[in-house]
Design an enzyme around this catalytic site. Structure first.
Site, short mmCIF file in Angstrom:
data_model
loop_
_atom_site.label_atom_id
_atom_site.label_comp_id
_atom_site.label_asym_id
_atom_site.label_seq_id
_atom_site.Cartn_x
_atom_site.Cartn_y
_atom_site.Cartn_z
CG LEU A 33 -1.90 -1.18 1.34
CD1 LEU A 33 -2.79 -1.01 2.57
CD2 LEU A 33 -2.74 -1.34 0.09
CG HIS A 37 -3.21 1.35 -2.31
ND1 HIS A 37 -1.87 1.10 -2.45
CD2 HIS A 37 -3.82 0.61 -3.27
CE1 HIS A 37 -1.67 0.24 -3.41
NE2 HIS A 37 -2.84 -0.07 -3.94
CB SER A 187 2.30 -1.96 -5.48
OG SER A 187 1.15 -1.52 -4.79
NE ARG A 188 3.77 -4.79 -11.91
CZ ARG A 188 2.48 -5.07 -11.90
NH1 ARG A 188 1.63 -4.09 -11.65
NH2 ARG A 188 2.04 -6.29 -12.12
#
Length: 281
Positions: A33, A37, A187-188
């Site tokens: 997260l 998010h 997230s990457r």
């Protein structure tokens, strides 16, 4: 904050809220997260009595096994982060809890939305997305569900899936949340090397320039310009760039005044795939 890992326990809690006529907001995530998010959760908290966040890395939406293996999993940190913003319920099921022994996607018809952009490069991806989202909707029974516009094609496909299956949930698309340098939060991003991270904001800078060029140049010229710009970037490889109509997601060759358009692109930084888009005015 209640944390559940089984459908049975979560359903019992949800039903108790439903019995009190409480509205349910839902933010499905794959974990790792970040502030993007949290912005979705914040929006959900404003419009609903109870907010549920799911954390589940869905195997059926990955067309690349290596990408699935390397997808960041930070459940302990995610739980701590959610606790700081007073999230009501966190659902953290295992793959077995969701799929039992049948880890396959259902087949869906999205009226052609799935054949554009991401669909051309990620076989079966949207069947996997729709399978898990539909399953989670059936478990959580939300009144509203929140998704970021970074995955705009996914957002449109989920809206189509909800409409075709007549699911009683309203889908809310939320603005892309960006780093200070413009890179869309993902997230990457934590997998990027220092040099890749320094190069990555070029994606958004290029999209902003495309936004300014619309009207002054035709789409063919813009396409060529984008391709040439990325050829100058040794750390970034352009997979695709397209200008598409928002409703159908079909690539267009000219702009019509009565329709809405976006510019979309997917870029590789090494083996890490980044996507972004921008609305064109």
């Amino acid at each position: 904050m209640n944390i559940f890992s089984t459908k049975k326990d979560l359903t019992g809690c949800i039903l108790s809220y439903k019995a009190k006529n409480k509205s349910i907001g839902f933010v499905p995530t794959m974990g790792a997260l970040h502030q993007g998010h949290l912005s979705l959760i914040s929006t959900a908290k404003k419009k609903n009595d109870v907010v549920v966040v799911s954390i589940f890395v869905n195997p059926t939406q990955f067309d690349n096994v290596e990408d699935l293996k390397k997808y960041p999993k930070t459940l302990e940190n995610d739980i701590k982060l959610l606790d700081t913003i007073s999230c009501d319920i966190v659902f953290t099921p295992s793959v077995e809890e969701i799929y039992a022994e049948n880890i396959v996607s259902n087949k869906f018809n999205f009226d052609g939305l799935e054949n554009q952009m991401e669909g051309k490069f990620r076989t079966g991806h949207f069947d996997g997305v729709a399978t898990i989202v539909k399953t989670l909707f059936e478990i959580v029974q939300p009144n509203r569900a929140y998704f970021g516009q970074k995955d705009f094609q996914q957002l449109q496909i989920i809206k189509k899936m909800v409409k075709k299956n007549r699911l009683p949930v309203k889908i809310k698309g939320c603005s892309i949340f960006r780093e200070e340098d413009g890179l869309a939060m993902s997230s990457r991003n934590i997998r990027l090397s220092k040099k890749q991270r320094e190069a990555a904001p070029f994606i958004y800078k290029t999209l902003k320039k495309v936004q300014r060029k619309i009207g002054a140049k035709n789409i063919t010229e813009i396409n060529e310009w984008v391709e040439n710009e990325f050829k100058k970037q040794p750390l970034l490889e352009l997979e695709y760039f397209t200008i598409a109509e928002e409703k159908t997601l079909e690539t267009v060759e000219k702009i019509e005044s009565d329709k809405k358009y976006r510019a979309f692109m997917a870029v590789f930084a090494g083996k890490i795939r980044l996507i972004d888009n921008i609305r064109l005015k």
